[in-house]
Design a protein around this motif. Structure first.
Motif, PDB file in Angstrom:
ATOM      1  N   TRP A  47      19.020  83.450  43.514  1.00 16.19           N
ATOM      2  CA  TRP A  47      20.663  83.314  43.258  1.00 16.19           C
ATOM      3  C   TRP A  47      21.340  81.836  42.772  1.00 16.19           C
ATOM      4  CZ3 TRP A  47      23.262  86.722  45.865  1.00 16.19           C
ATOM      5  CH2 TRP A  47      21.997  88.021  46.828  1.00 16.19           C
ATOM      6  N   THR A  85      31.608  91.217  37.447  1.00 13.52           N
ATOM      7  CA  THR A  85      31.514  91.607  38.957  1.00 13.52           C
ATOM      8  C   THR A  85      30.449  89.812  39.111  1.00 13.52           C
ATOM      9  OG1 THR A  85      28.951  91.961  38.034  1.00 13.52           O
ATOM     10  CG2 THR A  85      31.092  93.865  38.210  1.00 13.52           C
ATOM     11  N   ALA A  86      29.784  89.865  40.446  1.00 16.12           N
ATOM     12  CA  ALA A  86      29.495  88.785  41.338  1.00 16.12           C
ATOM     13  C   ALA A  86      29.142  89.638  42.704  1.00 16.12           C
ATOM     14  CB  ALA A  86      30.264  87.607  41.691  1.00 16.12           C
ATOM     15  N   GLU A  87      27.467  89.435  42.446  1.00 13.92           N
ATOM     16  CA  GLU A  87      26.941  90.063  43.717  1.00 13.92           C
ATOM     17  C   GLU A  87      27.178  88.917  45.183  1.00 13.92           C
ATOM     18  OE1 GLU A  87      22.095  91.875  45.549  1.00 13.92           O
ATOM     19  OE2 GLU A  87      23.108  90.732  42.907  1.00 13.92           O
ATOM     20  N   THR A 147      26.680  92.169  52.697  1.00 11.37           N
ATOM     21  CA  THR A 147      25.740  92.363  51.223  1.00 11.37           C
ATOM     22  C   THR A 147      26.542  92.661  50.199  1.00 11.37           C
ATOM     23  OG1 THR A 147      24.357  91.428  52.689  1.00 11.37           O
ATOM     24  CG2 THR A 147      23.730  92.484  49.734  1.00 11.37           C
ATOM     25  N   VAL A 158      28.715  93.546  45.851  1.00  8.07           N
ATOM     26  CA  VAL A 158      28.901  93.219  44.722  1.00  8.07           C
ATOM     27  C   VAL A 158      31.255  93.184  44.532  1.00  8.07           C
ATOM     28  CG1 VAL A 158      29.022  93.996  41.845  1.00  8.07           C
ATOM     29  CG2 VAL A 158      27.220  94.333  43.754  1.00  8.07           C
ATOM     30  N   THR A 192      34.016  93.047  41.964  1.00  5.16           N
ATOM     31  CA  THR A 192      34.201  92.966  41.003  1.00  5.16           C
ATOM     32  C   THR A 192      36.270  93.093  40.589  1.00  5.16           C
ATOM     33  OG1 THR A 192      32.681  95.107  40.544  1.00  5.16           O
ATOM     34  CG2 THR A 192      34.731  94.704  39.513  1.00  5.16           C
ATOM     35  N   GLY A 240      25.928  85.709  39.764  1.00  2.00           N
ATOM     36  CA  GLY A 240      27.013  86.767  39.076  1.00  2.00           C
ATOM     37  C   GLY A 240      27.978  86.886  37.649  1.00  2.00           C
TER      38      GLY A 240
END
Length: 205
Positions: free
Chosen positions: A103, A128-130, A165, A167, A169, A196
């Motif tokens: 991470w 985007t970010a997870e 959990t 993603v 955007t 991300g």
């Protein structure tokens, strides 16, 4: 006292006799080589004598053993190379998997009863970010939203949640993230993991 007598000239072999003896010795060695050594050691029997006396069979056995030993050596080398290749591929796979599990940001904070906090990511439109966040005990309310450039958006809201959990955007360039509030009667620790396309992470409340 014993006196050794030197041989006379007549008793010494002549040069012709020495040459003849040398030639006979070489011829005998050649015969032994062709009829015995070559059939027995290398399975080469130009005269046929080796096969007749059973030496050619011995040579065939030795040749076959040597051939099998060479095949075993080549097979072992091929297996070693294949094993090295597999180990290398596995190493790349494991490294890639470990990289995927790493991470960019991993942090925790504790909320007292009634307390709230907000963390946001600075993101460009379409980035985007997870994310993954969870509580150690108890439940929290959350609001996933964004703002920037005069725009505002609410992505998701939740009540009495223990984690999520997914993603994120970015709908536009700006700050995008979460507001959490502890509505429980005891302290709650929240762990957040992020990675991300974001340039900064900041606490805004």
């Amino acid at each position: 006292m014993y006196n050794a007598q030197k041989p006379t000239r007549d008793e010494l072999p002549s040069s012709a006799q020495l040459l003849r003896s040398t030639i006979l010795a070489l011829a005998a060695a050649l015969v032994i080589l062709v009829t015995i050594v070559m059939p027995a050691e290398y399975n080469i029997d130009p005269t046929g004598i080796g096969r007749a006396i059973g030496l050619a069979e011995m040579g065939e056995i030795k040749t076959e053993l040597a051939r099998e030993a060479e095949q075993d050596r080549l097979r072992s080398e091929a297996e070693d190379q294949r094993s090295d290749l597999i180990d290398g591929l596995l190493g790349l796979f494991v490294s890639s998997a470990q990289a995927q599990e790493t991470w960019k940001d991993d942090f925790s904070f504790t909320l007292e009863p009634g307390e709230g906090i907000e963390w946001k990511l600075v993101m460009e439109e379409g980035a985007t970010a997870e994310f993954s966040w969870s509580t150690d005990a108890g439940r929290v309310n959350f609001d996933l939203h964004g703002d920037g450039g005069g725009q505002n958006i609410t992505y998701e809201k939740g009540r009495g949640t223990i984690g999520e959990t997914g993603v994120l955007t970015a709908a536009f360039t700006g700050n995008h993230g979460w507001f959490w509030r502890n509505r429980d009667s005891s302290d709650i620790t929240v762990r957040v993991q992020l990675r991300g396309d974001y340039s900064a992470l900041k606490q805004t409340y």
